[in-house]
Scaffold this active site. Structure first.
Site, short mmCIF file in Angstrom:
data_model
loop_
_atom_site.label_atom_id
_atom_site.label_comp_id
_atom_site.label_asym_id
_atom_site.label_seq_id
_atom_site.Cartn_x
_atom_site.Cartn_y
_atom_site.Cartn_z
N GLY A 39 50.83 23.81 -15.84
CA GLY A 39 51.76 23.12 -14.37
C GLY A 39 51.90 24.22 -13.83
N ALA A 99 17.47 40.62 -6.38
CA ALA A 99 18.13 41.03 -8.15
C ALA A 99 18.18 42.55 -7.56
CB ALA A 99 17.93 40.80 -8.65
C1 HXC Z 1 62.80 22.44 -19.52
C2 HXC Z 1 61.87 22.22 -20.82
C3 HXC Z 1 60.39 22.19 -20.34
C4 HXC Z 1 60.64 22.14 -19.05
C5 HXC Z 1 60.30 22.30 -22.69
N1 HXC Z 1 61.21 22.35 -22.43
N2 HXC Z 1 59.40 22.55 -21.44
N3 HXC Z 1 63.04 22.66 -20.57
N4 HXC Z 1 61.87 22.54 -18.04
N5 HXC Z 1 59.74 22.06 -18.22
C6 HXC Z 1 62.25 22.46 -23.49
C7 HXC Z 1 62.33 21.05 -24.46
O1 HXC Z 1 63.75 20.27 -23.42
C8 HXC Z 1 62.77 21.46 -25.55
O2 HXC Z 1 63.94 22.33 -25.32
C9 HXC Z 1 62.14 23.57 -25.86
O3 HXC Z 1 61.90 23.57 -24.07
C10 HXC Z 1 60.60 23.36 -26.51
O4 HXC Z 1 60.05 22.19 -26.32
P1 HXC Z 1 59.74 21.31 -27.30
O5 HXC Z 1 58.63 20.23 -25.97
O6 HXC Z 1 60.39 20.87 -28.11
O7 HXC Z 1 57.95 22.14 -27.97
P2 HXC Z 1 56.81 22.22 -28.04
O8 HXC Z 1 56.72 20.75 -28.83
O9 HXC Z 1 56.21 22.93 -28.74
O10 HXC Z 1 55.77 21.42 -26.10
C11 HXC Z 1 55.97 22.26 -25.40
C12 HXC Z 1 55.52 21.93 -24.21
C13 HXC Z 1 56.67 20.72 -23.85
C14 HXC Z 1 54.00 21.16 -24.63
C15 HXC Z 1 55.11 22.70 -22.70
O11 HXC Z 1 57.77 20.84 -24.36
C16 HXC Z 1 55.99 20.10 -22.78
O12 HXC Z 1 55.10 19.45 -22.20
N6 HXC Z 1 56.56 20.85 -22.04
C17 HXC Z 1 56.25 19.40 -20.63
C18 HXC Z 1 55.82 20.36 -19.24
C19 HXC Z 1 55.73 19.34 -18.12
O13 HXC Z 1 55.30 18.95 -18.08
N7 HXC Z 1 56.63 20.65 -17.49
C20 HXC Z 1 56.34 20.59 -15.73
C21 HXC Z 1 55.01 20.97 -14.55
S1 HXC Z 1 54.68 21.05 -13.40
P3 HXC Z 1 65.36 22.43 -26.66
O14 HXC Z 1 66.33 22.21 -26.47
O15 HXC Z 1 65.50 21.26 -28.01
O16 HXC Z 1 64.62 23.95 -27.56
C22 HXC Z 1 55.12 21.87 -12.97
C23 HXC Z 1 54.90 22.17 -11.34
C24 HXC Z 1 54.99 23.07 -10.60
O17 HXC Z 1 54.92 23.11 -13.48
C25 HXC Z 1 53.68 23.31 -9.73
C26 HXC Z 1 54.01 23.77 -9.19
C27 HXC Z 1 52.94 24.72 -7.97
#
Ligand code: HXC
Length: 511
Positions: free
Chosen positions: A170, A406
Protein backbone atom coordinates in the site's frame (compact mmCIF):
# COMPACT_ATOMS: atom_id res chain seq x y z
CA UNK A 1 15.77 13.34 41.76
CA UNK A 2 16.63 9.66 41.95
CA UNK A 3 13.04 8.54 41.44
CA UNK A 4 12.68 10.92 38.48
CA UNK A 5 15.69 9.33 36.81
CA UNK A 6 14.36 5.88 37.63
CA UNK A 7 11.03 6.85 36.05
CA UNK A 8 12.81 7.96 32.86
CA UNK A 9 14.72 4.69 32.75
CA UNK A 10 11.49 2.77 33.18
CA UNK A 11 9.78 4.71 30.38
CA UNK A 12 12.74 4.14 28.11
CA UNK A 13 12.81 0.43 28.83
CA UNK A 14 9.11 0.14 28.08
CA UNK A 15 9.43 2.09 24.83
CA UNK A 16 12.41 -0.02 23.76
CA UNK A 17 10.26 -3.14 24.06
CA UNK A 18 7.90 -1.84 21.34
CA UNK A 19 4.95 -4.19 20.97
CA UNK A 20 6.24 -6.44 23.76
CA UNK A 21 8.27 -9.58 24.24
CA UNK A 22 5.81 -11.96 22.56
CA UNK A 23 5.76 -9.94 19.35
CA UNK A 24 9.55 -9.56 19.43
CA UNK A 25 9.84 -13.34 19.66
CA UNK A 26 7.42 -13.75 16.76
CA UNK A 27 9.58 -11.35 14.76
CA UNK A 28 12.71 -13.40 15.54
CA UNK A 29 10.94 -16.64 14.69
CA UNK A 30 10.31 -15.28 11.21
CA UNK A 31 14.05 -14.69 10.80
CA UNK A 32 13.67 -10.93 11.22
CA UNK A 33 15.39 -8.57 13.64
CA UNK A 34 13.51 -5.85 15.48
CA UNK A 35 13.69 -2.19 14.44
CA UNK A 36 16.15 -1.32 17.18
CA UNK A 37 18.34 -4.37 16.55
CA UNK A 38 18.51 -3.35 12.90
CA UNK A 39 19.51 0.20 13.72
CA UNK A 40 22.22 -1.06 16.08
CA UNK A 41 23.72 -3.14 13.28
CA UNK A 42 23.47 -0.36 10.71
CA UNK A 43 25.11 2.36 12.77
CA UNK A 44 28.48 2.67 14.51
CA UNK A 45 28.44 1.20 18.01
CA UNK A 46 26.62 3.46 20.49
CA UNK A 47 26.17 6.25 17.95
CA UNK A 48 22.36 6.14 17.70
CA UNK A 49 20.48 9.13 19.10
CA UNK A 50 16.76 8.42 19.11
CA UNK A 51 14.05 11.03 18.59
CA UNK A 52 10.42 10.91 19.65
CA UNK A 53 10.65 7.72 21.63
CA UNK A 54 7.55 8.66 23.61
CA UNK A 55 5.29 9.73 20.75
CA UNK A 56 1.90 7.99 20.80
CA UNK A 57 -0.99 7.89 18.38
CA UNK A 58 -3.91 10.25 18.97
CA UNK A 59 -6.63 8.33 17.21
CA UNK A 60 -9.88 7.43 18.89
CA UNK A 61 -11.87 5.63 16.18
CA UNK A 62 -12.47 1.90 15.99
CA UNK A 63 -11.58 1.29 19.60
CA UNK A 64 -8.20 3.01 19.35
CA UNK A 65 -9.13 5.14 22.37
CA UNK A 66 -9.17 1.95 24.40
CA UNK A 67 -6.26 0.24 22.65
CA UNK A 68 -2.93 0.21 24.42
CA UNK A 69 -0.84 3.27 23.61
CA UNK A 70 2.58 2.02 22.69
CA UNK A 71 5.33 4.64 22.90
CA UNK A 72 7.09 5.16 19.58
CA UNK A 73 3.97 4.38 17.54
CA UNK A 74 5.48 1.84 15.19
CA UNK A 75 8.59 3.61 13.95
CA UNK A 76 12.00 4.19 15.51
CA UNK A 77 13.68 7.37 14.28
CA UNK A 78 16.92 9.21 14.88
CA UNK A 79 20.46 9.70 13.66
CA UNK A 80 23.89 8.23 14.15
CA UNK A 81 27.06 7.57 12.23
CA UNK A 82 28.39 5.04 9.72
CA UNK A 83 32.17 4.93 9.93
CA UNK A 84 32.05 8.35 11.55
CA UNK A 85 29.78 10.02 8.96
CA UNK A 86 26.31 11.26 9.92
CA UNK A 87 23.23 9.44 8.62
CA UNK A 88 19.56 9.77 9.54
CA UNK A 89 17.52 6.64 9.94
CA UNK A 90 13.98 5.44 10.52
CA UNK A 91 12.96 1.84 11.04
CA UNK A 92 9.39 0.58 10.97
CA UNK A 93 8.62 -1.44 14.08
CA UNK A 94 6.43 -4.35 13.01
CA UNK A 95 5.77 -5.27 16.64
CA UNK A 96 3.66 -2.09 17.06
CA UNK A 97 0.40 -2.17 15.04
CA UNK A 98 2.30 -4.05 12.34
CA UNK A 99 4.50 -0.99 11.72
CA UNK A 100 1.47 0.67 10.15
CA UNK A 101 1.55 4.40 9.48
CA UNK A 102 -0.57 6.71 11.62
CA UNK A 103 -0.63 10.49 11.63
CA UNK A 104 1.91 10.67 14.47
CA UNK A 105 4.05 7.91 12.96
CA UNK A 106 4.23 9.95 9.74
CA UNK A 107 5.15 13.08 11.72
CA UNK A 108 8.12 11.26 13.23
CA UNK A 109 9.38 10.30 9.77
CA UNK A 110 8.81 13.83 8.46
CA UNK A 111 10.87 15.29 11.30
CA UNK A 112 13.81 13.03 10.39
CA UNK A 113 13.44 13.82 6.68
CA UNK A 114 13.49 17.55 7.42
CA UNK A 115 16.55 17.21 9.62
CA UNK A 116 18.39 15.10 7.06
CA UNK A 117 17.72 17.67 4.35
CA UNK A 118 18.61 20.65 6.55
CA UNK A 119 21.81 19.02 7.71
CA UNK A 120 22.66 17.52 4.32
CA UNK A 121 23.16 13.89 5.31
CA UNK A 122 21.88 10.61 3.82
CA UNK A 123 18.64 9.10 5.10
CA UNK A 124 17.98 5.38 5.33
CA UNK A 125 14.50 3.88 5.81
CA UNK A 126 14.10 0.28 7.02
CA UNK A 127 10.66 -1.05 6.01
CA UNK A 128 8.65 -3.79 7.69
CA UNK A 129 5.05 -2.65 7.78
CA UNK A 130 1.41 -3.20 6.94
CA UNK A 131 0.70 0.10 5.16
CA UNK A 132 -1.71 2.78 6.35
CA UNK A 133 -3.03 2.41 9.94
CA UNK A 134 -6.44 1.12 8.97
CA UNK A 135 -8.18 2.64 11.99
CA UNK A 136 -7.00 6.17 11.05
CA UNK A 137 -8.18 6.47 7.47
CA UNK A 138 -7.47 9.78 5.79
CA UNK A 139 -5.07 11.02 8.51
CA UNK A 140 -2.75 8.18 7.51
CA UNK A 141 -3.15 8.95 3.81
CA UNK A 142 -2.26 12.57 4.47
CA UNK A 143 0.77 11.41 6.43
CA UNK A 144 2.00 9.34 3.50
CA UNK A 145 1.65 12.24 1.08
CA UNK A 146 3.66 14.49 3.40
CA UNK A 147 6.43 11.87 3.46
CA UNK A 148 6.32 11.54 -0.35
CA UNK A 149 6.59 15.30 -0.79
CA UNK A 150 9.73 15.33 1.33
CA UNK A 151 11.18 12.40 -0.65
CA UNK A 152 10.81 14.44 -3.81
CA UNK A 153 12.32 17.61 -2.38
CA UNK A 154 15.31 15.65 -1.07
CA UNK A 155 15.82 13.79 -4.35
CA UNK A 156 19.17 14.78 -5.83
CA UNK A 157 20.09 16.71 -2.68
CA UNK A 158 20.84 13.92 -0.19
CA UNK A 159 21.14 10.19 -0.87
CA UNK A 160 17.96 8.35 0.14
CA UNK A 161 18.09 4.59 0.66
CA UNK A 162 15.28 2.13 1.39
CA UNK A 163 15.75 -1.37 2.74
CA UNK A 164 12.70 -3.65 2.62
CA UNK A 165 12.95 -6.13 5.47
CA UNK A 166 9.39 -7.42 5.83
CA UNK A 167 6.02 -6.68 4.29
CA UNK A 168 5.84 -3.40 2.40
CA UNK A 169 2.45 -2.73 0.89
CA UNK A 170 0.00 0.00 0.00
CA UNK A 171 1.22 3.44 0.99
CA UNK A 172 4.57 2.06 2.13
CA UNK A 173 5.82 1.24 -1.37
CA UNK A 174 5.77 4.72 -2.85
CA UNK A 175 8.21 6.36 -0.49
CA UNK A 176 10.91 3.75 -1.29
CA UNK A 177 10.03 4.08 -4.97
CA UNK A 178 11.09 7.72 -4.87
CA UNK A 179 14.38 7.08 -3.09
CA UNK A 180 17.66 6.46 -4.86
CA UNK A 181 18.07 2.78 -4.02
CA UNK A 182 15.84 -0.04 -2.81
CA UNK A 183 17.31 -3.19 -1.30
CA UNK A 184 15.38 -6.27 -0.17
CA UNK A 185 15.91 -9.31 2.04
CA UNK A 186 15.26 -12.67 0.38
CA UNK A 187 12.33 -14.76 1.64
CA UNK A 188 11.24 -12.33 4.39
CA UNK A 189 10.41 -9.22 2.40
CA UNK A 190 7.91 -8.36 -0.29
CA UNK A 191 6.59 -5.20 -1.91
CA UNK A 192 3.37 -4.57 -3.78
CA UNK A 193 0.78 -1.86 -4.24
CA UNK A 194 -2.08 -4.31 -3.67
CA UNK A 195 -1.68 -7.72 -2.04
CA UNK A 196 -2.65 -11.21 -3.24
CA UNK A 197 -6.21 -10.98 -1.86
CA UNK A 198 -7.03 -7.79 -3.78
CA UNK A 199 -5.36 -9.21 -6.88
CA UNK A 200 -7.59 -12.28 -6.63
CA UNK A 201 -10.72 -10.12 -6.30
CA UNK A 202 -9.89 -7.72 -9.12
CA UNK A 203 -8.12 -9.87 -11.71
CA UNK A 204 -8.97 -13.37 -10.50
CA UNK A 205 -5.26 -14.25 -10.48
CA UNK A 206 -4.04 -16.56 -7.74
CA UNK A 207 -0.60 -15.53 -6.64
CA UNK A 208 1.48 -15.74 -3.46
CA UNK A 209 3.07 -12.71 -1.81
CA UNK A 210 6.48 -14.01 -2.89
CA UNK A 211 5.38 -14.48 -6.50
CA UNK A 212 3.75 -11.06 -6.55
CA UNK A 213 6.44 -8.97 -4.94
CA UNK A 214 9.29 -11.04 -3.50
CA UNK A 215 12.95 -10.13 -3.81
CA UNK A 216 13.50 -12.25 -6.89
CA UNK A 217 10.62 -10.57 -8.76
CA UNK A 218 11.82 -7.08 -7.95
CA UNK A 219 15.53 -7.64 -8.60
CA UNK A 220 15.01 -9.41 -11.93
CA UNK A 221 11.64 -8.76 -13.59
CA UNK A 222 10.35 -5.41 -12.35
CA UNK A 223 13.75 -3.83 -11.50
CA UNK A 224 12.07 -2.04 -8.60
CA UNK A 225 14.83 -3.26 -6.25
CA UNK A 226 18.56 -2.80 -6.76
CA UNK A 227 19.77 -5.90 -4.96
CA UNK A 228 18.66 -8.59 -2.50
CA UNK A 229 20.49 -10.04 0.48
CA UNK A 230 20.06 -13.34 2.29
CA UNK A 231 19.22 -11.92 5.71
CA UNK A 232 18.88 -8.76 7.79
CA UNK A 233 22.48 -8.81 9.02
CA UNK A 234 23.99 -9.06 5.55
CA UNK A 235 21.68 -6.35 4.20
CA UNK A 236 22.57 -3.89 6.97
CA UNK A 237 26.31 -4.51 6.75
CA UNK A 238 26.14 -3.95 2.99
CA UNK A 239 24.30 -0.66 3.58
CA UNK A 240 27.27 0.47 5.68
CA UNK A 241 29.50 -0.42 2.74
CA UNK A 242 27.27 1.52 0.33
CA UNK A 243 27.22 4.62 2.55
CA UNK A 244 31.03 4.65 2.46
CA UNK A 245 30.83 5.17 -1.31
CA UNK A 246 28.36 8.05 -1.23
CA UNK A 247 28.86 11.76 -0.65
CA UNK A 248 26.69 13.17 2.13
CA UNK A 249 24.89 15.53 -0.23
CA UNK A 250 24.98 17.13 -3.66
CA UNK A 251 27.13 19.93 -2.22
CA UNK A 252 29.74 17.52 -0.87
CA UNK A 253 32.62 15.92 -2.66
CA UNK A 254 32.89 12.13 -2.75
CA UNK A 255 34.37 10.63 0.41
CA UNK A 256 38.05 9.74 0.27
CA UNK A 257 39.24 6.58 2.05
CA UNK A 258 42.80 5.32 2.54
CA UNK A 259 43.89 2.80 -0.09
CA UNK A 260 46.89 0.53 -0.39
CA UNK A 261 46.39 0.10 -4.12
CA UNK A 262 48.84 2.23 -6.11
CA UNK A 263 47.37 4.35 -8.89
CA UNK A 264 49.92 3.36 -11.53
CA UNK A 265 49.52 -0.38 -11.05
CA UNK A 266 49.82 -2.19 -14.40
CA UNK A 267 47.78 -5.33 -14.99
CA UNK A 268 49.39 -7.29 -17.80
CA UNK A 269 46.51 -9.79 -17.94
CA UNK A 270 44.31 -7.05 -19.44
CA UNK A 271 46.39 -7.21 -22.64
CA UNK A 272 44.74 -10.57 -23.35
CA UNK A 273 41.28 -9.90 -21.91
CA UNK A 274 39.68 -9.27 -25.31
CA UNK A 275 39.64 -12.55 -27.30
CA UNK A 276 41.02 -12.60 -30.86
CA UNK A 277 37.64 -13.74 -32.15
CA UNK A 278 35.41 -10.63 -32.11
CA UNK A 279 32.33 -12.77 -31.49
CA UNK A 280 33.71 -14.38 -28.36
CA UNK A 281 32.55 -12.93 -25.06
CA UNK A 282 34.62 -12.00 -22.02
CA UNK A 283 33.60 -10.76 -18.61
CA UNK A 284 33.72 -6.96 -18.40
CA UNK A 285 33.56 -7.24 -14.62
CA UNK A 286 37.11 -8.57 -14.77
CA UNK A 287 38.17 -5.21 -16.19
CA UNK A 288 36.24 -3.30 -13.51
CA UNK A 289 37.74 -5.33 -10.70
CA UNK A 290 41.25 -4.96 -12.13
CA UNK A 291 40.87 -1.20 -12.41
CA UNK A 292 39.09 -0.43 -9.10
CA UNK A 293 41.01 0.03 -5.86
CA UNK A 294 41.51 -3.34 -4.20
CA UNK A 295 38.95 -4.81 -6.65
CA UNK A 296 36.18 -3.42 -4.45
CA UNK A 297 33.00 -3.06 -6.54
CA UNK A 298 29.48 -2.43 -5.22
CA UNK A 299 27.22 -3.55 -8.02
CA UNK A 300 23.77 -1.98 -8.51
CA UNK A 301 20.99 -3.97 -10.23
CA UNK A 302 23.25 -6.98 -10.72
CA UNK A 303 20.38 -9.33 -11.57
CA UNK A 304 18.49 -7.06 -13.98
CA UNK A 305 19.51 -6.13 -17.55
CA UNK A 306 22.77 -7.98 -17.09
CA UNK A 307 23.93 -6.83 -20.52
CA UNK A 308 25.07 -3.66 -18.79
CA UNK A 309 26.97 -3.48 -15.51
CA UNK A 310 26.61 -0.53 -13.13
CA UNK A 311 28.07 0.10 -9.71
CA UNK A 312 30.46 1.96 -7.46
CA UNK A 313 34.18 1.49 -7.03
CA UNK A 314 37.07 3.72 -6.07
CA UNK A 315 40.15 5.06 -7.79
CA UNK A 316 42.84 6.52 -5.51
CA UNK A 317 40.39 6.18 -2.61
CA UNK A 318 37.66 8.30 -4.26
CA UNK A 319 34.32 6.99 -5.48
CA UNK A 320 33.62 6.52 -9.18
CA UNK A 321 30.54 5.11 -10.91
CA UNK A 322 31.33 2.34 -13.39
CA UNK A 323 29.06 1.73 -16.36
CA UNK A 324 30.10 -1.09 -18.69
CA UNK A 325 28.53 -3.07 -21.51
CA UNK A 326 28.73 -6.78 -20.66
CA UNK A 327 29.72 -8.93 -23.69
CA UNK A 328 28.82 -12.06 -21.69
CA UNK A 329 25.08 -11.24 -21.86
CA UNK A 330 23.34 -10.62 -25.21
CA UNK A 331 26.78 -9.59 -26.52
CA UNK A 332 26.48 -6.39 -24.48
CA UNK A 333 23.72 -4.99 -26.71
CA UNK A 334 21.74 -1.96 -25.54
CA UNK A 335 18.06 -2.72 -25.07
CA UNK A 336 15.30 -0.85 -23.24
CA UNK A 337 16.04 -2.38 -19.83
CA UNK A 338 19.79 -1.81 -20.07
CA UNK A 339 19.24 1.78 -21.19
CA UNK A 340 16.89 2.57 -18.30
CA UNK A 341 19.11 0.86 -15.76
CA UNK A 342 22.24 2.71 -16.84
CA UNK A 343 20.44 6.03 -17.30
CA UNK A 344 19.20 6.03 -13.72
CA UNK A 345 22.67 5.17 -12.44
CA UNK A 346 24.35 7.87 -14.54
CA UNK A 347 21.87 10.46 -13.26
CA UNK A 348 22.51 9.43 -9.65
CA UNK A 349 26.25 9.84 -10.18
CA UNK A 350 25.79 13.20 -11.86
CA UNK A 351 23.49 14.47 -9.10
CA UNK A 352 26.04 13.53 -6.44
CA UNK A 353 29.33 14.59 -8.03
CA UNK A 354 30.49 11.05 -8.68
CA UNK A 355 32.77 10.79 -11.75
CA UNK A 356 31.66 8.25 -14.33
CA UNK A 357 33.99 5.68 -15.88
CA UNK A 358 32.45 3.97 -18.91
CA UNK A 359 33.76 0.80 -20.54
CA UNK A 360 32.35 0.29 -24.01
CA UNK A 361 31.92 -2.94 -25.93
CA UNK A 362 28.54 -2.62 -27.61
CA UNK A 363 27.32 -4.03 -30.91
CA UNK A 364 24.45 -1.50 -31.08
CA UNK A 365 20.81 -1.30 -30.05
CA UNK A 366 18.80 -4.53 -30.02
CA UNK A 367 16.64 -4.84 -33.17
CA UNK A 368 13.14 -6.34 -33.22
CA UNK A 369 9.46 -5.73 -32.75
CA UNK A 370 9.55 -6.55 -29.05
CA UNK A 371 12.02 -3.75 -28.47
CA UNK A 372 10.43 -1.23 -30.82
CA UNK A 373 6.91 -1.86 -29.50
CA UNK A 374 8.30 -1.60 -25.99
CA UNK A 375 9.59 1.91 -26.67
CA UNK A 376 13.28 1.33 -27.33
CA UNK A 377 13.51 4.78 -28.91
CA UNK A 378 12.33 6.46 -25.73
CA UNK A 379 14.25 4.18 -23.36
CA UNK A 380 17.47 4.40 -25.36
CA UNK A 381 17.03 8.17 -25.33
CA UNK A 382 17.05 8.10 -21.53
CA UNK A 383 20.63 6.89 -21.49
CA UNK A 384 21.65 9.29 -24.23
CA UNK A 385 20.00 12.12 -22.31
CA UNK A 386 21.59 11.11 -19.02
CA UNK A 387 25.12 11.02 -20.42
CA UNK A 388 24.62 14.22 -22.38
CA UNK A 389 23.37 16.26 -19.43
CA UNK A 390 25.98 14.90 -17.00
CA UNK A 391 28.59 17.48 -16.01
CA UNK A 392 30.68 15.28 -13.72
CA UNK A 393 34.05 14.03 -15.00
CA UNK A 394 33.48 11.41 -17.69
CA UNK A 395 36.23 8.98 -18.68
CA UNK A 396 35.45 6.45 -21.40
CA UNK A 397 37.43 3.46 -22.59
CA UNK A 398 36.35 1.54 -25.69
CA UNK A 399 37.66 -1.98 -25.33
CA UNK A 400 36.18 -3.52 -28.47
CA UNK A 401 32.98 -2.74 -30.37
CA UNK A 402 31.43 0.71 -30.43
CA UNK A 403 28.90 0.44 -33.20
CA UNK A 404 26.20 2.75 -34.47
CA UNK A 405 24.07 4.90 -32.21
CA UNK A 406 25.37 3.00 -29.22
CA UNK A 407 28.83 4.49 -29.91
CA UNK A 408 27.33 7.95 -29.58
CA UNK A 409 25.35 7.09 -26.46
CA UNK A 410 28.10 5.48 -24.39
CA UNK A 411 29.74 8.69 -23.11
CA UNK A 412 31.31 9.51 -26.47
CA UNK A 413 33.45 12.59 -27.08
CA UNK A 414 30.43 14.23 -28.70
CA UNK A 415 28.48 14.02 -25.42
CA UNK A 416 31.20 15.97 -23.63
CA UNK A 417 33.35 12.98 -22.67
CA UNK A 418 36.44 14.42 -20.99
CA UNK A 419 38.85 11.58 -21.70
CA UNK A 420 37.92 9.15 -24.47
CA UNK A 421 40.38 6.32 -24.70
CA UNK A 422 40.38 3.20 -26.85
CA UNK A 423 42.27 -0.04 -26.59
CA UNK A 424 44.08 -1.14 -29.78
CA UNK A 425 41.38 -3.82 -30.12
CA UNK A 426 38.64 -1.19 -30.46
CA UNK A 427 36.36 -1.21 -33.49
CA UNK A 428 34.48 2.04 -33.98
CA UNK A 429 32.06 1.95 -36.91
CA UNK A 430 28.48 2.34 -38.02
CA UNK A 431 28.05 -1.42 -37.81
CA UNK A 432 29.96 -4.72 -37.99
CA UNK A 433 31.75 -5.51 -41.27
CA UNK A 434 29.41 -8.33 -42.35
CA UNK A 435 26.23 -6.28 -41.98
CA UNK A 436 27.82 -3.25 -43.59
CA UNK A 437 29.08 -5.11 -46.67
CA UNK A 438 25.79 -6.93 -47.17
CA UNK A 439 24.06 -3.56 -47.41
CA UNK A 440 26.48 -1.47 -49.44
CA UNK A 441 27.46 -4.32 -51.80
CA UNK A 442 24.05 -5.95 -52.07
CA UNK A 443 24.59 -6.57 -55.79
CA UNK A 444 27.54 -8.85 -55.02
CA UNK A 445 25.78 -10.79 -52.28
CA UNK A 446 25.92 -14.09 -54.16
CA UNK A 447 29.64 -13.78 -54.95
CA UNK A 448 31.25 -15.14 -51.78
CA UNK A 449 34.76 -14.23 -52.89
CA UNK A 450 33.88 -10.64 -53.61
CA UNK A 451 31.97 -10.30 -50.36
CA UNK A 452 34.92 -11.73 -48.41
CA UNK A 453 37.26 -9.24 -50.05
CA UNK A 454 34.92 -6.33 -49.37
CA UNK A 455 34.46 -7.47 -45.75
CA UNK A 456 38.23 -7.56 -45.27
CA UNK A 457 38.50 -4.12 -46.83
CA UNK A 458 35.81 -2.74 -44.49
CA UNK A 459 37.44 -4.36 -41.46
CA UNK A 460 40.85 -2.96 -42.32
CA UNK A 461 39.52 0.53 -42.86
CA UNK A 462 36.93 0.93 -40.13
CA UNK A 463 37.26 -1.78 -37.52
CA UNK A 464 40.04 -0.13 -35.59
CA UNK A 465 40.29 2.83 -33.23
CA UNK A 466 42.36 4.83 -35.70
CA UNK A 467 39.71 6.39 -37.93
CA UNK A 468 38.08 7.86 -34.81
CA UNK A 469 41.51 8.78 -33.41
CA UNK A 470 42.41 10.59 -36.65
CA UNK A 471 39.40 12.83 -36.06
CA UNK A 472 40.10 13.41 -32.38
CA UNK A 473 37.01 11.49 -31.27
CA UNK A 474 39.40 9.26 -29.39
CA UNK A 475 41.99 11.18 -27.38
CA UNK A 476 44.46 8.33 -27.29
CA UNK A 477 44.82 4.65 -28.00
CA UNK A 478 46.08 3.19 -24.73
CA UNK A 479 47.64 -0.08 -23.64
CA UNK A 480 45.08 -2.26 -21.87
CA UNK A 481 47.54 -3.05 -19.06
CA UNK A 482 47.84 0.70 -18.29
CA UNK A 483 44.08 1.32 -18.05
CA UNK A 484 43.98 1.92 -14.29
CA UNK A 485 46.89 4.32 -14.44
CA UNK A 486 45.40 6.29 -17.33
CA UNK A 487 41.99 6.54 -15.67
CA UNK A 488 43.53 7.56 -12.34
CA UNK A 489 45.57 10.31 -14.00
CA UNK A 490 42.55 11.53 -15.94
CA UNK A 491 40.38 11.66 -12.82
CA UNK A 492 43.09 13.43 -10.84
CA UNK A 493 43.34 16.06 -13.58
CA UNK A 494 39.54 16.41 -13.69
CA UNK A 495 39.15 16.91 -9.95
CA UNK A 496 38.38 20.60 -10.38
CA UNK A 497 36.36 20.29 -13.58
CA UNK A 498 33.92 23.17 -13.81
CA UNK A 499 31.03 22.75 -16.23
CA UNK A 500 27.46 23.97 -15.94
CA UNK A 501 24.39 23.40 -18.07
CA UNK A 502 22.21 26.37 -19.03
CA UNK A 503 19.75 27.45 -16.30
CA UNK A 504 16.40 25.73 -16.49
CA UNK A 505 13.60 24.88 -14.08
CA UNK A 506 14.25 21.23 -14.83
CA UNK A 507 14.83 19.21 -17.95
CA UNK A 508 12.30 17.02 -19.68
CA UNK A 509 14.05 13.65 -19.86
CA UNK A 510 11.99 11.22 -22.01
CA UNK A 511 10.22 9.32 -19.23
C1 HXC B 1 -3.37 -1.41 11.67
C2 HXC B 1 -2.25 -3.38 11.39
C3 HXC B 1 -2.11 -3.11 10.00
C4 HXC B 1 -2.65 -1.90 9.50
C5 HXC B 1 -1.18 -5.00 10.44
N1 HXC B 1 -1.67 -4.55 11.58
N2 HXC B 1 -1.44 -4.14 9.44
N3 HXC B 1 -2.88 -2.52 12.21
N4 HXC B 1 -3.27 -1.09 10.38
N5 HXC B 1 -2.53 -1.58 8.23
C6 HXC B 1 -1.57 -5.20 12.89
C7 HXC B 1 -2.42 -6.45 13.01
O1 HXC B 1 -3.70 -6.12 13.41
C8 HXC B 1 -1.65 -7.24 14.05
O2 HXC B 1 -1.95 -6.71 15.32
C9 HXC B 1 -0.22 -6.90 13.78
O3 HXC B 1 -0.24 -5.67 13.04
C10 HXC B 1 0.49 -7.95 12.95
O4 HXC B 1 -0.30 -8.23 11.80
P1 HXC B 1 -0.63 -9.73 11.34
O5 HXC B 1 -1.70 -9.63 10.33
O6 HXC B 1 -0.87 -10.59 12.54
O7 HXC B 1 0.75 -10.15 10.70
P2 HXC B 1 1.04 -11.01 9.40
O8 HXC B 1 0.18 -12.25 9.43
O9 HXC B 1 2.49 -11.17 9.33
O10 HXC B 1 0.54 -10.12 8.18
C11 HXC B 1 1.16 -8.92 7.89
C12 HXC B 1 0.38 -8.16 6.82
C13 HXC B 1 -1.11 -8.05 7.25
C14 HXC B 1 0.48 -8.91 5.48
C15 HXC B 1 1.04 -6.79 6.64
O11 HXC B 1 -1.16 -7.58 8.59
C16 HXC B 1 -1.92 -7.17 6.40
O12 HXC B 1 -2.33 -7.56 5.30
N6 HXC B 1 -2.17 -5.96 6.91
C17 HXC B 1 -3.03 -5.01 6.18
C18 HXC B 1 -2.33 -4.47 4.97
C19 HXC B 1 -3.14 -3.41 4.31
O13 HXC B 1 -4.13 -3.69 3.62
N7 HXC B 1 -2.78 -2.16 4.62
C20 HXC B 1 -3.50 -0.98 4.12
C21 HXC B 1 -2.93 -0.71 2.74
S1 HXC B 1 -3.74 0.62 2.00
P3 HXC B 1 -1.83 -7.55 16.67
O14 HXC B 1 -2.36 -6.66 17.70
O15 HXC B 1 -2.65 -8.78 16.45
O16 HXC B 1 -0.37 -7.86 16.84
C22 HXC B 1 -2.66 1.84 2.13
C23 HXC B 1 -3.18 3.07 1.48
C24 HXC B 1 -2.17 4.16 1.47
O17 HXC B 1 -1.61 1.72 2.66
C25 HXC B 1 -2.01 4.67 0.08
C26 HXC B 1 -1.18 5.94 0.08
C27 HXC B 1 -0.69 6.24 -1.29
Amino acid sequence: MKHIIADLEQRRTKAALGGGQARIEAQHKRGKLTARERIDLLLDHDSFEEFDMFVQHRSTDFGMDKAEKIPGDGVVTGWGTVNGRTVFVYAKDFTVFGGSLSETHAQKIMKIQDMALKNRAPIIGLFDAGGARIQEGVAALGGYAEVFQRNVLASGVIPQISVIMGPCAGGDVYSPAMTDFIFMVRDTSYMFVTGPDVVKTVTNETVTAEELGGASVHTTKSSVADHAYDNDVEALLQMRRLIDFLPSSNRDDVPEWPTFDVADRFDMSLDTLVPDNPNKPYDIRELISKVADESDFFEIQEAHARNIVTGFGRIEGRTVGFVANQPMVLAGVLDSDASRKAARFVRFCDAFNIPIVTFVDVPGFLPGTAQEYGGLIKHGAKLLFAYAEATVPKVTVITRKAFGGAYDVMASKHLRGDFNYAWPSAQIAVMGAKGAVEIIFRADIKDAEKIAARTKEYEDRFLSPFVAAERGYIDEVIMPHATRKRIARALAMLRHKDLENPWKKHDNIPL
